[in-house]
Design a protein around this motif. Sequence first.
Motif, mmCIF file in Angstrom:
data_model
loop_
_atom_site.group_PDB
_atom_site.id
_atom_site.type_symbol
_atom_site.label_atom_id
_atom_site.label_comp_id
_atom_site.label_asym_id
_atom_site.label_seq_id
_atom_site.Cartn_x
_atom_site.Cartn_y
_atom_site.Cartn_z
ATOM 1 N N ALA A 1 0.829 -1.210 0.000
ATOM 2 C CA ALA A 1 0.000 0.000 0.000
ATOM 3 C C ALA A 1 0.866 1.265 0.000
ATOM 4 O O ALA A 1 0.488 2.274 -0.592
ATOM 5 C CB ALA A 1 -0.939 0.000 1.197
ATOM 6 N N THR A 2 2.016 1.212 0.637
ATOM 7 C CA THR A 2 2.913 2.371 0.653
ATOM 8 C C THR A 2 3.494 2.617 -0.728
ATOM 9 O O THR A 2 3.584 3.771 -1.178
ATOM 10 C CB THR A 2 4.035 2.170 1.688
ATOM 11 N N LEU A 3 3.872 1.550 -1.436
ATOM 12 C CA LEU A 3 4.372 1.720 -2.811
ATOM 13 C C LEU A 3 3.293 2.330 -3.696
ATOM 14 O O LEU A 3 3.575 3.222 -4.504
ATOM 15 C CB LEU A 3 4.812 0.383 -3.401
ATOM 16 N N ILE A 4 2.080 1.850 -3.543
ATOM 17 C CA ILE A 4 0.974 2.367 -4.351
ATOM 18 C C ILE A 4 0.738 3.840 -4.018
ATOM 19 O O ILE A 4 0.569 4.673 -4.914
ATOM 20 C CB ILE A 4 -0.294 1.523 -4.139
ATOM 21 N N ALA A 5 0.746 4.187 -2.735
ATOM 22 C CA ALA A 5 0.547 5.581 -2.323
ATOM 23 C C ALA A 5 1.648 6.475 -2.889
ATOM 24 O O ALA A 5 1.380 7.599 -3.335
ATOM 25 C CB ALA A 5 0.496 5.683 -0.803
ATOM 26 N N ARG A 6 2.878 5.995 -2.892
ATOM 27 C CA ARG A 6 3.992 6.772 -3.460
ATOM 28 C C ARG A 6 3.789 6.984 -4.961
ATOM 29 O O ARG A 6 4.058 8.069 -5.489
ATOM 30 C CB ARG A 6 5.316 6.066 -3.208
ATOM 31 N N LEU A 7 3.352 5.948 -5.651
ATOM 32 C CA LEU A 7 3.099 6.046 -7.088
ATOM 33 C C LEU A 7 2.027 7.093 -7.366
ATOM 34 O O LEU A 7 2.199 7.961 -8.227
ATOM 35 C CB LEU A 7 2.675 4.688 -7.653
ATOM 36 N N VAL A 8 0.925 7.022 -6.636
ATOM 37 C CA VAL A 8 -0.176 7.969 -6.834
ATOM 38 C C VAL A 8 0.298 9.392 -6.544
ATOM 39 O O VAL A 8 0.007 10.315 -7.304
ATOM 40 C CB VAL A 8 -1.391 7.584 -5.969
ATOM 41 N N ALA A 9 1.042 9.579 -5.465
ATOM 42 C CA ALA A 9 1.549 10.919 -5.123
ATOM 43 C C ALA A 9 2.480 11.452 -6.211
ATOM 44 O O ALA A 9 2.415 12.630 -6.579
ATOM 45 C CB ALA A 9 2.261 10.878 -3.774
ATOM 46 N N ASP A 10 3.341 10.593 -6.745
ATOM 47 C CA ASP A 10 4.260 10.998 -7.797
ATOM 48 C C ASP A 10 3.501 11.399 -9.066
ATOM 49 O O ASP A 10 3.792 12.431 -9.675
ATOM 50 C CB ASP A 10 5.249 9.874 -8.093
ATOM 51 N N LEU A 11 2.531 10.593 -9.454
ATOM 52 C CA LEU A 11 1.745 10.906 -10.650
ATOM 53 C C LEU A 11 0.943 12.188 -10.456
ATOM 54 O O LEU A 11 0.838 13.017 -11.366
ATOM 55 C CB LEU A 11 0.832 9.738 -11.013
ATOM 56 N N TYR A 12 0.391 12.371 -9.256
ATOM 57 C CA TYR A 12 -0.367 13.591 -8.968
ATOM 58 C C TYR A 12 0.540 14.810 -9.073
ATOM 59 O O TYR A 12 0.163 15.834 -9.656
ATOM 60 C CB TYR A 12 -1.014 13.505 -7.584
ATOM 61 N N ALA A 13 1.751 14.700 -8.538
ATOM 62 C CA ALA A 13 2.709 15.809 -8.608
ATOM 63 C C ALA A 13 3.066 16.144 -10.049
ATOM 64 O O ALA A 13 3.390 17.294 -10.372
ATOM 65 C CB ALA A 13 3.972 15.461 -7.818
ATOM 66 N N LYS A 14 2.979 15.159 -10.930
ATOM 67 C CA LYS A 14 3.268 15.380 -12.353
ATOM 68 C C LYS A 14 2.045 15.869 -13.123
ATOM 69 O O LYS A 14 2.117 16.056 -14.332
ATOM 70 C CB LYS A 14 3.795 14.089 -12.975
ATOM 71 N N GLY A 15 0.913 16.049 -12.425
ATOM 72 C CA GLY A 15 -0.280 16.596 -13.062
ATOM 73 C C GLY A 15 -1.338 15.588 -13.445
ATOM 74 O O GLY A 15 -2.382 15.967 -13.969
ATOM 75 N N ILE A 16 -1.108 14.312 -13.223
ATOM 76 C CA ILE A 16 -2.096 13.288 -13.567
ATOM 77 C C ILE A 16 -3.273 13.399 -12.604
ATOM 78 O O ILE A 16 -3.087 13.458 -11.392
ATOM 79 C CB ILE A 16 -1.479 11.874 -13.494
ATOM 80 N N ARG A 17 -4.501 13.421 -13.154
ATOM 81 C CA ARG A 17 -5.680 13.577 -12.317
ATOM 82 C C ARG A 17 -6.656 12.412 -12.398
ATOM 83 O O ARG A 17 -7.614 12.359 -11.636
ATOM 84 C CB ARG A 17 -6.402 14.879 -12.659
ATOM 85 N N HIS A 18 -6.434 11.488 -13.315
ATOM 86 C CA HIS A 18 -7.241 10.261 -13.324
ATOM 87 C C HIS A 18 -6.442 9.153 -13.961
ATOM 88 O O HIS A 18 -5.526 9.392 -14.752
ATOM 89 C CB HIS A 18 -8.597 10.454 -14.020
ATOM 90 N N MET A 19 -6.777 7.923 -13.589
ATOM 91 C CA MET A 19 -6.073 6.764 -14.140
ATOM 92 C C MET A 19 -7.065 5.680 -14.515
ATOM 93 O O MET A 19 -8.013 5.417 -13.783
ATOM 94 C CB MET A 19 -5.104 6.174 -13.104
ATOM 95 N N PHE A 20 -6.826 5.074 -15.663
ATOM 96 C CA PHE A 20 -7.474 3.829 -16.025
ATOM 97 C C PHE A 20 -6.399 2.783 -15.798
ATOM 98 O O PHE A 20 -5.430 2.707 -16.551
ATOM 99 C CB PHE A 20 -7.935 3.839 -17.487
ATOM 100 N N ILE A 21 -6.524 2.024 -14.740
ATOM 101 C CA ILE A 21 -5.424 1.164 -14.309
ATOM 102 C C ILE A 21 -5.484 -0.236 -14.882
ATOM 103 O O ILE A 21 -4.777 -1.124 -14.426
ATOM 104 C CB ILE A 21 -5.322 1.120 -12.778
ATOM 105 N N THR A 22 -6.307 -0.435 -15.873
ATOM 106 C CA THR A 22 -6.325 -1.706 -16.589
ATOM 107 C C THR A 22 -6.431 -1.406 -18.072
ATOM 108 O O THR A 22 -6.856 -0.336 -18.477
ATOM 109 C CB THR A 22 -7.519 -2.590 -16.162
ATOM 110 N N HIS A 23 -6.028 -2.357 -18.867
ATOM 111 C CA HIS A 23 -6.130 -2.181 -20.314
ATOM 112 C C HIS A 23 -6.179 -3.558 -20.958
ATOM 113 O O HIS A 23 -7.219 -4.160 -21.029
ATOM 114 C CB HIS A 23 -4.969 -1.355 -20.851
ATOM 115 N N GLY A 24 -5.042 -4.079 -21.395
ATOM 116 C CA GLY A 24 -4.996 -5.380 -22.056
ATOM 117 C C GLY A 24 -4.910 -6.528 -21.071
ATOM 118 O O GLY A 24 -5.874 -7.237 -20.841
#
Length: 157
Positions: free
Chosen positions: A61-84
């Motif tokens: 959960a900490t790794l996931i929280a770090r990832l989300v915080a990093d992406l948010y800091a880069k301006g990402i505001r939504h994620m589709f976390i699945t695809h293929g």
Amino acid sequence: MRALADAVDWIDIAQTPGEAREIVAVGHLALVPGLEVDAPGGWHTEEELRLAAEKAGVPPATLIARLVADLYAKGIRHMFITHGPNGWAGGSAMFVRTYDASNHLASGRSFAVESAPPSSASPTASTTTASTAAPSPNGWPTTACRDCCAAVARRTR
């Protein structure tokens, strides 16, 4: 995305729900920076996530929280976390059989289809519509797509 917004006068980037509403209110298209990715964080399976967390000495959960915080800091505001392929964050695009090949390459397994338990269904999913729904839990209005499409339609007439 920034280059596109800078190239025309009717597209703007929204970082908040309020900004999106303001952009749409003046007849512009609001672009919300997002990400669609099979393996957020580079972890294709729950096992890869667990091993990465173990190596970092933190809970997954900490790794996931770090990832989300990093992406948010880069301006990402939504994620589709699945695809293929299937991944640690969710299931795959089952409508295309060829995705099973990428799923097998990424995880070493073919698709495993399961029914969702009834308790996981959203009680509002079948009872609300885009025109009457309240804002989503993340603050983005559920009418944003309809409003943005209307703004684009007005601009292209």
